[in-house]
Write an enzyme that holds these catalytic residues in place. Structure first.
Site, PDB file in Angstrom:
ATOM      1  N   ASP A  23       9.625   5.751   2.094  1.00 19.38           N
ATOM      2  CA  ASP A  23       9.567   6.553   0.878  1.00 19.38           C
ATOM      3  C   ASP A  23      10.677   6.158  -0.094  1.00 19.38           C
ATOM      4  O   ASP A  23      11.777   5.794   0.328  1.00 19.38           O
ATOM      5  CB  ASP A  23       9.708   8.036   1.261  1.00 19.38           C
ATOM      6  CG  ASP A  23       9.191   8.956   0.178  1.00 19.38           C
ATOM      7  OD1 ASP A  23       8.689   8.453  -0.845  1.00 19.38           O
ATOM      8  OD2 ASP A  23       9.297  10.181   0.348  1.00 19.38           O
ATOM      9  N   ASN A  25      10.154   4.075  -3.076  1.00 19.99           N
ATOM     10  CA  ASN A  25       9.954   2.846  -3.876  1.00 19.99           C
ATOM     11  C   ASN A  25       9.920   3.153  -5.374  1.00 19.99           C
ATOM     12  O   ASN A  25      10.487   2.415  -6.181  1.00 19.99           O
ATOM     13  CB  ASN A  25       8.625   2.173  -3.522  1.00 19.99           C
ATOM     14  CG  ASN A  25       8.586   1.701  -2.090  1.00 19.99           C
ATOM     15  OD1 ASN A  25       9.618   1.594  -1.449  1.00 19.99           O
ATOM     16  ND2 ASN A  25       7.395   1.425  -1.589  1.00 19.99           N
ATOM     17  N   GLY A  26       9.236   4.255  -5.724  1.00 23.31           N
ATOM     18  CA  GLY A  26       9.095   4.620  -7.138  1.00 23.31           C
ATOM     19  C   GLY A  26      10.439   4.950  -7.753  1.00 23.31           C
ATOM     20  O   GLY A  26      10.800   4.466  -8.833  1.00 23.31           O
ATOM     21  N   ARG A  27      11.242   5.766  -7.044  1.00 19.17           N
ATOM     22  CA  ARG A  27      12.565   6.162  -7.562  1.00 19.17           C
ATOM     23  C   ARG A  27      13.500   4.957  -7.664  1.00 19.17           C
ATOM     24  O   ARG A  27      14.283   4.830  -8.588  1.00 19.17           O
ATOM     25  CB  ARG A  27      13.179   7.255  -6.656  1.00 19.17           C
ATOM     26  CG  ARG A  27      12.737   8.648  -7.033  1.00 19.17           C
ATOM     27  CD  ARG A  27      12.988   9.632  -5.922  1.00 19.17           C
ATOM     28  NE  ARG A  27      12.031   9.456  -4.843  1.00 19.17           N
ATOM     29  CZ  ARG A  27      12.143  10.019  -3.644  1.00 19.17           C
ATOM     30  NH1 ARG A  27      13.180  10.769  -3.369  1.00 19.17           N
ATOM     31  NH2 ARG A  27      11.206   9.829  -2.734  1.00 19.17           N
ATOM     32  N   HIS A  40       7.363  -1.211  -5.133  1.00 18.34           N
ATOM     33  CA  HIS A  40       6.519  -1.395  -3.946  1.00 18.34           C
ATOM     34  C   HIS A  40       6.681  -2.812  -3.379  1.00 18.34           C
ATOM     35  O   HIS A  40       6.676  -3.007  -2.178  1.00 18.34           O
ATOM     36  CB  HIS A  40       5.054  -1.112  -4.280  1.00 18.34           C
ATOM     37  CG  HIS A  40       4.790   0.329  -4.608  1.00 18.34           C
ATOM     38  ND1 HIS A  40       5.278   1.356  -3.823  1.00 18.34           N
ATOM     39  CD2 HIS A  40       4.112   0.928  -5.627  1.00 18.34           C
ATOM     40  CE1 HIS A  40       4.903   2.517  -4.348  1.00 18.34           C
ATOM     41  NE2 HIS A  40       4.204   2.287  -5.451  1.00 18.34           N
ATOM     42  N   THR A  69      -4.149   8.795   2.813  1.00 22.62           N
ATOM     43  CA  THR A  69      -5.438   9.264   2.281  1.00 22.62           C
ATOM     44  C   THR A  69      -5.227  10.033   0.968  1.00 22.62           C
ATOM     45  O   THR A  69      -6.143  10.165   0.172  1.00 22.62           O
ATOM     46  CB  THR A  69      -6.154  10.188   3.315  1.00 22.62           C
ATOM     47  OG1 THR A  69      -5.191  11.119   3.838  1.00 22.62           O
ATOM     48  CG2 THR A  69      -6.758   9.399   4.455  1.00 22.62           C
ATOM     49  N   GLU A  70      -3.999  10.530   0.769  1.00 26.81           N
ATOM     50  CA  GLU A  70      -3.695  11.283  -0.467  1.00 26.81           C
ATOM     51  C   GLU A  70      -3.244  10.368  -1.605  1.00 26.81           C
ATOM     52  O   GLU A  70      -3.236  10.782  -2.767  1.00 26.81           O
ATOM     53  CB  GLU A  70      -2.598  12.326  -0.203  1.00 26.81           C
ATOM     54  CG  GLU A  70      -3.044  13.518   0.635  1.00 26.81           C
ATOM     55  CD  GLU A  70      -3.242  13.191   2.103  1.00 26.81           C
ATOM     56  OE1 GLU A  70      -2.495  12.341   2.640  1.00 26.81           O
ATOM     57  OE2 GLU A  70      -4.180  13.750   2.711  1.00 26.81           O
ATOM     58  N   ASN A  71      -2.830   9.133  -1.281  1.00 26.58           N
ATOM     59  CA  ASN A  71      -2.281   8.248  -2.324  1.00 26.58           C
ATOM     60  C   ASN A  71      -3.314   7.812  -3.371  1.00 26.58           C
ATOM     61  O   ASN A  71      -2.944   7.326  -4.439  1.00 26.58           O
ATOM     62  CB  ASN A  71      -1.618   7.000  -1.721  1.00 26.58           C
ATOM     63  CG  ASN A  71      -0.265   7.284  -1.104  1.00 26.58           C
ATOM     64  OD1 ASN A  71       0.161   6.588  -0.174  1.00 26.58           O
ATOM     65  ND2 ASN A  71       0.439   8.298  -1.592  1.00 26.58           N
ATOM     66  N   TRP A  72      -4.616   8.022  -3.098  1.00 23.69           N
ATOM     67  CA  TRP A  72      -5.643   7.693  -4.101  1.00 23.69           C
ATOM     68  C   TRP A  72      -5.471   8.540  -5.355  1.00 23.69           C
ATOM     69  O   TRP A  72      -5.994   8.211  -6.416  1.00 23.69           O
ATOM     70  CB  TRP A  72      -7.050   7.937  -3.535  1.00 23.69           C
ATOM     71  CG  TRP A  72      -7.391   7.063  -2.359  1.00 23.69           C
ATOM     72  CD1 TRP A  72      -7.439   7.456  -1.046  1.00 23.69           C
ATOM     73  CD2 TRP A  72      -7.733   5.667  -2.382  1.00 23.69           C
ATOM     74  NE1 TRP A  72      -7.783   6.383  -0.255  1.00 23.69           N
ATOM     75  CE2 TRP A  72      -7.972   5.282  -1.038  1.00 23.69           C
ATOM     76  CE3 TRP A  72      -7.853   4.700  -3.383  1.00 23.69           C
ATOM     77  CZ2 TRP A  72      -8.327   3.985  -0.686  1.00 23.69           C
ATOM     78  CZ3 TRP A  72      -8.210   3.417  -3.025  1.00 23.69           C
ATOM     79  CH2 TRP A  72      -8.439   3.065  -1.694  1.00 23.69           C
TER      80      TRP A  72
HETATM   81  C1  FPP Z   1       6.428   5.585  -1.066  1.00 22.61           C
HETATM   82  O1  FPP Z   1       7.219   5.411  -2.200  1.00 22.61           O
HETATM   83  C2  FPP Z   1       5.710   4.403  -0.772  1.00 22.61           C
HETATM   84  C3  FPP Z   1       4.355   4.238  -0.884  1.00 22.61           C
HETATM   85  C4  FPP Z   1       3.410   5.290  -1.260  1.00 22.61           C
HETATM   86  C5  FPP Z   1       3.755   2.962  -0.637  1.00 22.61           C
HETATM   87  C6  FPP Z   1       4.454   2.136   0.379  1.00 22.61           C
HETATM   88  C7  FPP Z   1       4.028   0.775   0.136  1.00 22.61           C
HETATM   89  C8  FPP Z   1       4.761  -0.308   0.372  1.00 22.61           C
HETATM   90  C9  FPP Z   1       6.092  -0.347   1.002  1.00 22.61           C
HETATM   91  C10 FPP Z   1       4.234  -1.602  -0.032  1.00 22.61           C
HETATM   92  C11 FPP Z   1       2.902  -1.907   0.510  1.00 22.61           C
HETATM   93  C12 FPP Z   1       2.984  -2.308   1.889  1.00 22.61           C
HETATM   94  C13 FPP Z   1       2.514  -3.441   2.323  1.00 22.61           C
HETATM   95  C14 FPP Z   1       2.576  -3.696   3.778  1.00 22.61           C
HETATM   96  C15 FPP Z   1       1.956  -4.445   1.440  1.00 22.61           C
HETATM   97  P1  FPP Z   1       6.930   6.286  -3.478  1.00 22.61           P
HETATM   98  O2  FPP Z   1       6.210   5.453  -4.459  1.00 22.61           O
HETATM   99  O3  FPP Z   1       6.247   7.548  -3.055  1.00 22.61           O
HETATM  100  O4  FPP Z   1       8.376   6.565  -3.928  1.00 22.61           O
HETATM  101  P2  FPP Z   1       8.827   7.777  -4.861  1.00 22.61           P
HETATM  102  O5  FPP Z   1       8.657   9.020  -4.043  1.00 22.61           O
HETATM  103  O6  FPP Z   1      10.246   7.451  -5.147  1.00 22.61           O
HETATM  104  O7  FPP Z   1       7.952   7.733  -6.093  1.00 22.61           O
END
Ligand code: FPP
Length: 245
Positions: A23, A25-27, A40, A69-72
């Site tokens: 968790d 990546n976005g931040r 990501h 399943t919720e990420n869509w």
């Molecule tokens: C959470 O960060 C991460 C995800 C929903 C996606 C995770 C995906 C990857 C690490 C890359 C894809 C993986 C492969 C194997 C190609 P967030 O975006 O929810 O972070 P945030 O809460 O800060 O916005």
């Protein structure tokens, strides 16, 4: 030893299976004023590094939550970005499968993914199935409730067909109908970015897992952080509902 000195792990007590909720990546991208998809991308690179560190420590399984399943529900642009990243990731692993010792498969309902991605998954699974090293299970279109629902439907069908009686349904029987069939339950679950939730991940399998929550954003997570998490795990008192004294 402890937290600040060099971490010394008990190599006889390395978890066989570590589950990771990657968790933040976005931040991470926002902090650096980068596009989300670069967050990501950095996250996928860190998964690669952490899998290698885990392999060198003797961990046998990593299950990483890449797409739920919720990420869509995220924007079309972000979903497309993650899917493209996944295509690249799979392509790279297919191309280099011979050189690498990682076995890769996918858990989750892959039927909703694009045909070409499903095909890449099958190819990579086949190419790496006999690798002796660590097994990386990537959770894609995965939800713990959805997994249980799919397992229950399979079991109900067998019951309906007269293959099994209700008393044949044991905990092991249920486990063997999950996407993780044959994989030991994770002893350790790590979630990064300061969030302390399970978010529908491996609901059945984490019954006795130790949880490790890190404040670091996933792209900042390092091999040392993984070792620290394992050290903390090794210094916990796991009782499985019993007593140790
Ligand atoms: C959470 O960060 C991460 C995800 C929903 C996606 C995770 C995906 C990857 C690490 C890359 C894809 C993986 C492969 C194997 C190609 P967030 O975006 O929810 O972070 P945030 O809460 O800060 O916005």
């Amino acid at each position: 030893m402890g937290t600040k000195d060099k971490i010394e792990l008990d190599m006889e007590n390395i978890p066989q299976h570590i589950a990771i909720i990657m968790d933040g990546n976005g931040r991470w991208a926002k902090k650096k004023r980068l596009m989300k998809k670069l967050g990501h991308k950095a996250g996928a690179d860190v998964l690669e590094k952490i899998t290698n560190v885990a392999r060198d420590l003797g961990v046998m399984h990593i299950t990483a939550y890449a797409f739920s399943t919720e990420n869509w529900k995220r924007s079309e642009e972000e979903v497309a970005g993650i899917m493209d990243l996944l295509r690249h990731y799979l392509k790279d692993h297919i191309r280099n499968a011979r050189k690498r010792s990682i076995k890769i498969d996918v858990i989750g309902d892959v039927t909703r993914l694009d045909e070409d991605i499903q095909q890449q998954i099958l190819t990579l699974k086949e190419l790496t199935k006999d690798k002796p090293g660590i097994n990386l299970h990537i959770a894609l279109n995965y939800g713990g409730r959805n997994e249980l629902l799919r397992a229950i439907k399979k079991i109900a069908q067998k019951s309906n067909d007269g293959e099994i009686a209700p008393d044949d349904i044991t905990e092991d029987y249920i486990s063997s109908h999950l996407d993780t069939a044959g994989v030991p339950d994770p002893e350790l679950l790590i979630r990064t970015s300061g969030e302390e939730r399970i978010s529908n991940f491996l609901l059945w399998q984490i019954a006795y897992s130790e949880f490790n929550f890190s404040d670091k954003l996933w792209p900042d997570y390092t091999g040392e952080d993984l070792k620290q998490a394992i050290w903390e795990y090794q210094n916990r008192d796991r009782r499985f509902g019993g007593r140790n004294s």
